[in-house]
Write a protein that holds these residues in place. Structure first.
Motif, PDB file in Angstrom:
ATOM      1  N   SER A 124       0.802  -1.223   0.000  1.00  0.00           N
ATOM      2  CA  SER A 124       0.000   0.000   0.000  1.00  0.00           C
ATOM      3  C   SER A 124       0.833   1.270   0.000  1.00  0.00           C
ATOM      4  N   ILE A 125       0.269   2.281  -0.668  1.00  0.00           N
ATOM      5  CA  ILE A 125       0.878   3.609  -0.755  1.00  0.00           C
ATOM      6  C   ILE A 125      -0.113   4.605  -0.168  1.00  0.00           C
ATOM      7  N   SER A 126       0.357   5.500   0.682  1.00  0.00           N
ATOM      8  CA  SER A 126      -0.521   6.551   1.184  1.00  0.00           C
ATOM      9  C   SER A 126       0.325   7.764   1.547  1.00  0.00           C
ATOM     10  N   THR A 127      -0.319   8.749   2.122  1.00  0.00           N
ATOM     11  CA  THR A 127       0.347  10.008   2.445  1.00  0.00           C
ATOM     12  C   THR A 127       0.683  10.083   3.931  1.00  0.00           C
ATOM     13  N   GLY A 128       1.721  10.814   4.256  1.00  0.00           N
ATOM     14  CA  GLY A 128       2.157  10.909   5.652  1.00  0.00           C
ATOM     15  C   GLY A 128       1.395  11.956   6.435  1.00  0.00           C
ATOM     16  N   VAL A 129       0.070  11.941   6.338  1.00  0.00           N
ATOM     17  CA  VAL A 129      -0.750  12.948   7.013  1.00  0.00           C
ATOM     18  C   VAL A 129      -1.476  12.337   8.201  1.00  0.00           C
ATOM     19  N   TYR A 130      -1.680  13.169   9.221  1.00  0.00           N
ATOM     20  CA  TYR A 130      -2.474  12.807  10.382  1.00  0.00           C
ATOM     21  C   TYR A 130      -2.049  11.454  10.958  1.00  0.00           C
ATOM     22  N   ALA A 131      -2.975  10.472  11.037  1.00  0.00           N
ATOM     23  CA  ALA A 131      -2.657   9.212  11.719  1.00  0.00           C
ATOM     24  C   ALA A 131      -2.167   8.111  10.786  1.00  0.00           C
ATOM     25  N   ILE A 132      -2.089   8.367   9.503  1.00  0.00           N
ATOM     26  CA  ILE A 132      -1.686   7.317   8.554  1.00  0.00           C
ATOM     27  C   ILE A 132      -0.321   6.719   8.901  1.00  0.00           C
ATOM     28  N   PRO A 133       0.681   7.531   9.339  1.00  0.00           N
ATOM     29  CA  PRO A 133       1.974   6.931   9.713  1.00  0.00           C
ATOM     30  C   PRO A 133       1.903   5.986  10.908  1.00  0.00           C
ATOM     31  N   GLU A 134       0.776   5.966  11.639  1.00  0.00           N
ATOM     32  CA  GLU A 134       0.622   4.995  12.713  1.00  0.00           C
ATOM     33  C   GLU A 134       0.463   3.585  12.142  1.00  0.00           C
ATOM     34  N   ALA A 135       0.052   3.498  10.872  1.00  0.00           N
ATOM     35  CA  ALA A 135      -0.093   2.202  10.210  1.00  0.00           C
ATOM     36  C   ALA A 135       0.967   1.982   9.149  1.00  0.00           C
ATOM     37  N   VAL A 136       1.230   3.007   8.353  1.00  0.00           N
ATOM     38  CA  VAL A 136       2.190   2.863   7.246  1.00  0.00           C
ATOM     39  C   VAL A 136       3.555   3.393   7.679  1.00  0.00           C
ATOM     40  N   LYS A 137       4.484   2.492   7.865  1.00  0.00           N
ATOM     41  CA  LYS A 137       5.872   2.846   8.163  1.00  0.00           C
ATOM     42  C   LYS A 137       6.633   2.794   6.839  1.00  0.00           C
ATOM     43  N   ASP A 138       7.108   3.950   6.401  1.00  0.00           N
ATOM     44  CA  ASP A 138       7.686   4.055   5.059  1.00  0.00           C
ATOM     45  C   ASP A 138       8.828   3.062   4.849  1.00  0.00           C
ATOM     46  N   GLY A 139       8.667   2.256   3.809  1.00  0.00           N
ATOM     47  CA  GLY A 139       9.689   1.272   3.481  1.00  0.00           C
ATOM     48  C   GLY A 139       9.607  -0.002   4.292  1.00  0.00           C
ATOM     49  N   GLU A 140       8.721  -0.041   5.284  1.00  0.00           N
ATOM     50  CA  GLU A 140       8.584  -1.227   6.131  1.00  0.00           C
ATOM     51  C   GLU A 140       7.221  -1.894   5.965  1.00  0.00           C
ATOM     52  N   THR A 141       6.157  -1.126   6.195  1.00  0.00           N
ATOM     53  CA  THR A 141       4.814  -1.691   6.052  1.00  0.00           C
ATOM     54  C   THR A 141       4.072  -1.092   4.856  1.00  0.00           C
ATOM     55  N   GLY A 142       4.711  -0.175   4.148  1.00  0.00           N
ATOM     56  CA  GLY A 142       4.105   0.464   2.996  1.00  0.00           C
ATOM     57  C   GLY A 142       4.989   1.594   2.507  1.00  0.00           C
ATOM     58  N   ILE A 143       4.455   2.433   1.638  1.00  0.00           N
ATOM     59  CA  ILE A 143       5.194   3.579   1.120  1.00  0.00           C
ATOM     60  C   ILE A 143       4.420   4.855   1.429  1.00  0.00           C
TER      61      ILE A 143
END
Length: 423
Positions: A344-363
């Protein structure tokens, strides 16, 4: 020894709270567009309905697909006659009309709610203190009221911040008022607006996925060619999916701009957006203007199926999931895609980085950056090893940290504690 004693006391307290459970939990909202907030309610309600009576109250014009979801999990519901207007307001006249409509819709909703005996009930309502302080105050004089913060509060002008503080002060003075936050970012944003004592009472009940439903979706029969044919989707394509309202804050035009850039050199990629949104003529024309042809499909979610499980199964077509949002809490569609093992790819806004760790669990990319989104799609398309790594890591992270079972238990204990405090 101390740990065992603490665990025992916690267990005994949990048993006591279960014995003192509320007889009913009523979930209420007065707007038509449904999405992550309603899926969140469905998840909690379906898990606690065997321990207390659960009821939803929402507008009569609500999309039939959501009503089917309620019926499929056995949730009772009643209809409101009024609907709050949250459509954009660009002129002073339009803003005044919207405020008047909001006032009328809330009065109508409060009149409707008067018929319920709240003596042994909890009310969980989608009203915000900074918008509906007086309605919440009226309700708090009659029962225990919960609301959930799904998104962090935005940065506002000084005078509006002061006004919001006054409204929060009015509502939080009631012992009957409680807040859940569906992510840590949303909770942290409340610090400037509430007292330190009230802040400590805010419980994080994460946006979550149903692990049983995830397993069922993955283990169910899946005929790829049959599904592609049913929806007129092309064969032998690399699919990039998005699921959510087709609106500006979800990054719809960033998604289409990135699609246009990807397709210049990779015509074997197909972009699909699943939504329950109804397009205007202007929106349809703008989509056509991107010239994507048969490489972009906007599919109505109601055509996918009557059960939420049908959406989960349909997502299995995706090679990549992309949600380029500008404003989000912690989107359920993203968590569900990750739980299915879709990179999955998403944006680093608000709470999204709580789920998507760049390069680890997504981009993670910057909101509005169509070049970055296009490049992320190309990178994943060309690197199967990376796709597998992000897909597997994302799935493990979501199932470990955003699990419906544990979240529903936390919510129920919050209801039970609030119910006990009423006595």
């Amino acid at each position: 020894m101390c740990r065992h004693l603490a665990k025992y006391l916690k267990s005994e307290n949990s048993k006591k709270l279960n014995e003192q459970k509320p007889k009913q939990v009523i979930y209420v909202w007065n707007y038509l567009e449904w999405g992550g907030a309603q899926v969140y309610f469905l998840g909690v309600a379906s898990r606690i309905k065997d321990r207390t009576n659960v009821k939803f109250v929402f507008p009569k014009e609500t999309n039939r697909q959501f009503i089917n979801f309620c019926e499929n999990v056995g949730i009772e519901y009643e209809f409101l006659e009024s609907v709050a207007d949250f459509k954009p307001a660009t002129t002073l006249k339009r803003k005044l009309e919207r405020h008047l409509n909001k006032f009328r819709a809330e009065i109508s909703m409060l009149k409707f709610l008067r018929k319920f005996d709240f003596k042994d009930s909890i009310l969980h309502i989608e009203l915000a203190p900074w918008q509906s302080a007086f309605a919440l105050a009226w309700l708090c004089r009659r029962t225990k009221v919960f609301m959930t913060m799904h998104n962090a509060l935005p940065t506002v002008s000084k005078w509006r911040e002061l006004l919001w503080k006054l409204k929060f002060s009015l509502v939080t003075r009631f012992d009957n008022f409680r807040i859940f936050a569906s992510n840590q970012d949303a909770k942290n944003s409340l610090k400037p607006f509430v007292s330190s004592d009230f802040f400590k009472t805010i419980i994080v009940t994460y946006t979550n996925v149903n692990p049983d439903e995830v397993d069922e979706a993955l283990q169910s029969e899946f005929n790829r060619e049959e599904i592609l044919q049913k929806f007129g989707l092309p064969k032998d394509k690399f699919f990039v999916f998005c699921l959510g309202q087709f609106i500006d804050r979800k990054g719809r035009w960033t998604f289409l701009e990135a699609a246009k850039k990807v397709l210049k050199n990779s015509p074997d990629v197909c972009f699909v957006w699943i939504s329950n949104s109804i397009l205007t003529a202007e929106e349809s024309a703008k989509i056509e203007g991107y010239g994507l042809g048969d490489n972009f499909f906007l599919i109505k979610s109601e055509t996918v199926g009557n059960e939420h499980l049908d959406l989960m199964k349909f997502l299995r077509l995706a090679d990549v999931f992309a949600l380029p949002s500008f404003v989000e809490g912690l989107p359920i569609s993203l968590l569900e895609a990750m739980s299915l093992g879709i990179p999955s790819i998403s944006t680093g806004v608000y709470a999204i980085p709580e789920a998507v760790k760049d390069g680890e669990t997504g981009i993670l990319i910057e909101a509005g950056d169509s070049d970055a989104l296009a490049q992320a799609v190309k990178t994943l398309k060309e690197n199967e090893t990376l796709r597998k790594k992000l897909g597997n890591n994302g799935r493990d992270w979501v199932l470990a940290n955003f699990n419906e079972k544990s979240v529903a238990e936390i919510a129920f204990q919050g209801y039970a504690e609030a119910f006990e405090s009423k006595k």
